[in-house]
Motif scaffolding. Structure first.
Motif, PDB file in Angstrom:
ATOM      1  N   LEU A  78       0.895  -1.145   0.065  1.00 26.01           N
ATOM      2  CA  LEU A  78       0.124  -0.061  -0.022  1.00 26.01           C
ATOM      3  C   LEU A  78       0.936   1.147   0.208  1.00 26.01           C
ATOM      4  N   SER A  79       1.942   1.340   0.658  1.00 20.84           N
ATOM      5  CA  SER A  79       2.938   2.369   1.049  1.00 20.84           C
ATOM      6  C   SER A  79       3.620   2.561  -0.603  1.00 20.84           C
ATOM      7  N   GLY A  80       3.936   1.337  -1.034  1.00 19.79           N
ATOM      8  CA  GLY A  80       4.392   1.350  -2.460  1.00 19.79           C
ATOM      9  C   GLY A  80       3.485   2.080  -3.519  1.00 19.79           C
ATOM     10  N   PHE A  81       2.138   1.696  -3.581  1.00 14.29           N
ATOM     11  CA  PHE A  81       1.170   2.270  -4.323  1.00 14.29           C
ATOM     12  C   PHE A  81       1.072   3.778  -4.199  1.00 14.29           C
ATOM     13  N   ILE A  82       0.991   4.099  -2.783  1.00 15.24           N
ATOM     14  CA  ILE A  82       1.018   5.559  -2.671  1.00 15.24           C
ATOM     15  C   ILE A  82       2.057   6.336  -3.188  1.00 15.24           C
ATOM     16  N   VAL A  83       3.310   5.722  -2.984  1.00 10.63           N
ATOM     17  CA  VAL A  83       4.470   6.524  -3.376  1.00 10.63           C
ATOM     18  C   VAL A  83       4.428   6.734  -5.018  1.00 10.63           C
ATOM     19  N   ARG A  84       4.161   5.634  -5.560  1.00  6.35           N
ATOM     20  CA  ARG A  84       3.752   5.781  -7.027  1.00  6.35           C
ATOM     21  C   ARG A  84       2.797   6.604  -7.632  1.00  6.35           C
ATOM     22  N   LEU A  85       1.930   6.797  -6.734  1.00 11.53           N
ATOM     23  CA  LEU A  85       0.770   7.776  -7.029  1.00 11.53           C
ATOM     24  C   LEU A  85       1.490   9.209  -6.862  1.00 11.53           C
ATOM     25  N   LYS A  86       2.191   9.434  -5.777  1.00  7.49           N
ATOM     26  CA  LYS A  86       2.843  10.769  -5.550  1.00  7.49           C
ATOM     27  C   LYS A  86       3.909  11.174  -6.514  1.00  7.49           C
ATOM     28  N   ILE A  87       4.267  10.316  -7.164  1.00  7.43           N
ATOM     29  CA  ILE A  87       5.382  10.605  -8.264  1.00  7.43           C
ATOM     30  C   ILE A  87       4.516  10.760  -9.548  1.00  7.43           C
ATOM     31  N   LYS A  88       3.392  10.621  -9.559  1.00  9.17           N
ATOM     32  CA  LYS A  88       2.349  10.604 -10.644  1.00  9.17           C
ATOM     33  C   LYS A  88       2.794   9.563 -11.810  1.00  9.17           C
ATOM     34  N   ASP A  89       3.016   8.428 -11.463  1.00  7.99           N
ATOM     35  CA  ASP A  89       3.066   7.090 -12.029  1.00  7.99           C
ATOM     36  C   ASP A  89       1.581   7.276 -12.342  1.00  7.99           C
ATOM     37  N   ASN A  90       1.122   6.539 -13.675  1.00  8.33           N
ATOM     38  CA  ASN A  90      -0.139   6.160 -13.898  1.00  8.33           C
ATOM     39  C   ASN A  90      -0.670   4.817 -13.352  1.00  8.33           C
ATOM     40  N   PHE A  91      -1.852   4.561 -13.602  1.00  7.29           N
ATOM     41  CA  PHE A  91      -2.340   3.428 -12.399  1.00  7.29           C
ATOM     42  C   PHE A  91      -1.733   1.983 -13.315  1.00  7.29           C
ATOM     43  N   ILE A  92      -1.502   1.985 -14.862  1.00  8.78           N
ATOM     44  CA  ILE A  92      -0.915   0.723 -14.906  1.00  8.78           C
ATOM     45  C   ILE A  92       0.612   0.687 -14.459  1.00  8.78           C
ATOM     46  N   LYS A  93       1.282   1.455 -14.426  1.00  8.57           N
ATOM     47  CA  LYS A  93       2.565   1.268 -13.639  1.00  8.57           C
ATOM     48  C   LYS A  93       2.526   1.265 -12.159  1.00  8.57           C
ATOM     49  N   SER A  94       1.324   1.726 -11.492  1.00  8.01           N
ATOM     50  CA  SER A  94       1.073   1.520 -10.078  1.00  8.01           C
ATOM     51  C   SER A  94       0.367   0.276  -9.845  1.00  8.01           C
ATOM     52  N   SER A  95      -0.265  -0.479 -10.929  1.00  6.19           N
ATOM     53  CA  SER A  95      -1.067  -1.692 -10.523  1.00  6.19           C
ATOM     54  C   SER A  95      -0.301  -2.749 -10.048  1.00  6.19           C
ATOM     55  N   PRO A  96       1.001  -3.146 -10.203  1.00  4.66           N
ATOM     56  CA  PRO A  96       1.545  -4.167  -9.440  1.00  4.66           C
ATOM     57  C   PRO A  96       1.507  -4.232  -7.971  1.00  4.66           C
ATOM     58  N   SER A  97       1.931  -2.969  -7.436  1.00  8.67           N
ATOM     59  CA  SER A  97       1.816  -2.693  -6.090  1.00  8.67           C
ATOM     60  C   SER A  97       0.357  -2.718  -5.366  1.00  8.67           C
ATOM     61  N   PHE A  98      -0.596  -2.173  -6.236  1.00  8.36           N
ATOM     62  CA  PHE A  98      -2.011  -2.160  -5.548  1.00  8.36           C
ATOM     63  C   PHE A  98      -2.467  -3.602  -5.847  1.00  8.36           C
ATOM     64  N   PHE A  99      -2.084  -4.276  -6.739  1.00  8.74           N
ATOM     65  CA  PHE A  99      -2.747  -5.897  -6.833  1.00  8.74           C
ATOM     66  C   PHE A  99      -1.874  -6.695  -5.733  1.00  8.74           C
ATOM     67  N   PHE A 100      -0.716  -6.734  -5.299  1.00 14.74           N
ATOM     68  CA  PHE A 100      -0.068  -7.303  -4.363  1.00 14.74           C
ATOM     69  C   PHE A 100      -0.654  -6.821  -2.859  1.00 14.74           C
ATOM     70  N   ALA A 101      -0.827  -5.435  -2.636  1.00 14.76           N
ATOM     71  CA  ALA A 101      -1.534  -4.925  -1.592  1.00 14.76           C
ATOM     72  C   ALA A 101      -2.975  -5.723  -1.310  1.00 14.76           C
ATOM     73  N   MET A 102      -3.658  -5.869  -2.389  1.00 11.09           N
ATOM     74  CA  MET A 102      -4.994  -6.370  -2.271  1.00 11.09           C
ATOM     75  C   MET A 102      -4.934  -7.976  -1.995  1.00 11.09           C
ATOM     76  N   LEU A 103      -4.086  -8.399  -2.739  1.00 10.77           N
ATOM     77  CA  LEU A 103      -3.779 -10.016  -2.555  1.00 10.77           C
ATOM     78  C   LEU A 103      -3.501 -10.314  -0.974  1.00 10.77           C
ATOM     79  N   ASN A 104      -2.693  -9.497  -0.383  1.00  9.73           N
ATOM     80  CA  ASN A 104      -2.189  -9.953   1.018  1.00  9.73           C
ATOM     81  C   ASN A 104      -3.296  -9.400   2.040  1.00  9.73           C
ATOM     82  N   LEU A 105      -4.157  -8.317   1.670  1.00  6.70           N
ATOM     83  CA  LEU A 105      -5.211  -8.239   2.392  1.00  6.70           C
ATOM     84  C   LEU A 105      -6.354  -9.162   2.357  1.00  6.70           C
ATOM     85  N   ILE A 106      -6.357  -9.798   1.172  1.00 11.44           N
ATOM     86  CA  ILE A 106      -7.468 -10.924   0.955  1.00 11.44           C
ATOM     87  C   ILE A 106      -7.006 -12.111   1.929  1.00 11.44           C
ATOM     88  N   ILE A 107      -5.750 -12.347   1.973  1.00 10.38           N
ATOM     89  CA  ILE A 107      -4.982 -13.442   2.736  1.00 10.38           C
ATOM     90  C   ILE A 107      -5.442 -13.090   4.096  1.00 10.38           C
TER      91      ILE A 107
END
Length: 117
Positions: A78-107
């Motif tokens: 989640l922190s990695g996703f926020i960093v990606r958004l802060k440096i203005k990466d688009n959602f596609i570049k940010s999506s791996p961190s979002f995916f793994f955040a959600m995967l581990n939240l589901i677990i």
């Protein structure tokens, strides 16, 4: 193998790969420089490896350890996703961190609701 076990193993193996890449990959080194966080690269690698081994160890010993490891990896990603958004990466570049955040939240939520409470 049930779905939860498969997700745990997928996450653990992925984070072993990501963790080691934090130490050696020229691409990852340059990415941390791009984020403006080069001094956190080694710490991030260790946290990824600790989380991965926590998932694996917990798989055999303790659901509570899986819960803690998954929550830790969720917060890290989640922190990695926020960093990606802060440096203005688009959602596609940010999506791996979002995916793994959600995967581990589901677990974490599945382990918590099925085995702990």
């Amino acid at each position: 193998m049930d779905l939860l076990s498969a997700l745990i193993w997928f996450s653990a193996i992925s984070f072993i790969f990501f963790g080691f890449n934090c130490f050696y990959s020229k691409f990852i080194i340059s990415e941390f420089q791009r984020y403006g966080l080069p001094k956190y690269r080694i710490l991030t690698g260790w946290l990824q490896l600790i989380g991965a081994f926590g998932l694996i160890t917990g798989f055999y010993l303790s659901y509570e350890l899986i819960l803690l490891a998954a929550l830790g990896l969720f917060l890290l990603m989640l922190s990695g996703f926020i960093v990606r958004l802060k440096i203005k990466d688009n959602f596609i570049k940010s999506s791996p961190s979002f995916f793994f955040a959600m995967l581990n939240l589901i677990i974490a939520l599945k382990v918590l609701t099925t085995y702990i409470i």
